[in-house]
Design a protein around this motif. Sequence first.
Motif, PDB file in Angstrom:
ATOM      1  N   UNK A 171       9.095 -26.416  28.009  1.00  0.00           N
ATOM      2  CA  UNK A 171      10.357 -26.030  28.602  1.00  0.00           C
ATOM      3  C   UNK A 171      11.142 -25.247  27.565  1.00  0.00           C
ATOM      4  N   UNK A 172      11.914 -24.279  28.027  1.00  0.00           N
ATOM      5  CA  UNK A 172      12.678 -23.413  27.153  1.00  0.00           C
ATOM      6  C   UNK A 172      14.107 -23.296  27.647  1.00  0.00           C
ATOM      7  N   UNK A 173      15.010 -23.130  26.735  1.00  0.00           N
ATOM      8  CA  UNK A 173      16.352 -22.819  27.148  1.00  0.00           C
ATOM      9  C   UNK A 173      16.343 -21.429  27.755  1.00  0.00           C
ATOM     10  N   UNK A 174      17.218 -21.197  28.684  1.00  0.00           N
ATOM     11  CA  UNK A 174      17.192 -19.987  29.473  1.00  0.00           C
ATOM     12  C   UNK A 174      17.254 -18.725  28.616  1.00  0.00           C
ATOM     13  N   UNK A 175      18.016 -18.758  27.569  1.00  0.00           N
ATOM     14  CA  UNK A 175      18.242 -17.561  26.775  1.00  0.00           C
ATOM     15  C   UNK A 175      17.019 -17.088  26.000  1.00  0.00           C
ATOM     16  N   UNK A 176      15.996 -17.931  25.879  1.00  0.00           N
ATOM     17  CA  UNK A 176      14.805 -17.533  25.126  1.00  0.00           C
ATOM     18  C   UNK A 176      13.579 -17.383  26.005  1.00  0.00           C
ATOM     19  N   UNK A 177      13.697 -17.668  27.278  1.00  0.00           N
ATOM     20  CA  UNK A 177      12.555 -17.556  28.177  1.00  0.00           C
ATOM     21  C   UNK A 177      12.017 -16.133  28.194  1.00  0.00           C
ATOM     22  N   UNK A 178      10.713 -16.019  28.114  1.00  0.00           N
ATOM     23  CA  UNK A 178      10.074 -14.720  28.085  1.00  0.00           C
ATOM     24  C   UNK A 178       9.982 -14.112  26.711  1.00  0.00           C
ATOM     25  N   UNK A 179      10.659 -14.696  25.737  1.00  0.00           N
ATOM     26  CA  UNK A 179      10.647 -14.174  24.375  1.00  0.00           C
ATOM     27  C   UNK A 179      10.041 -15.155  23.372  1.00  0.00           C
TER      28      UNK A 179
END
Length: 121
Positions: A55-63
């Motif tokens: 799971x990732x915080x939204x601001x880093x998703x895809x990066x």
Amino acid sequence: QVQLAESGGGSVQSGGSLRLSCAVSGYSNCMGWFRQTPESSREGVAAIDSDGNTSYRESVKGRFTASRDNAKNTLLLQMISLKPEDTGMYYCAAASGRGVCYREPDQYQYWGQGAQVTVSS
């Protein structure tokens, strides 16, 4: 007693990449990456369980991409397209017990010393 040690921090230009590594002395179901600045509280960046669920915080998703090698007890965080907002001290952490691995600091009992990540604009 689980011990962790981060490596791979550094300074990059905006849009650059870094890879953080965390060596863990013992097995833990949950592992995670957190970051903190002098002006902010510790926030969850990514969490990964023993099966590789992330799971990732939204601001880093895809990066950002977190992964782990359970046999070697190694946690990785590949970071691309870095932004100045990603600047901070990054900590790896581990938690015992079964269950869902959240990006909540209170869930984690064992912490590394941190690795500084600085992204310039």
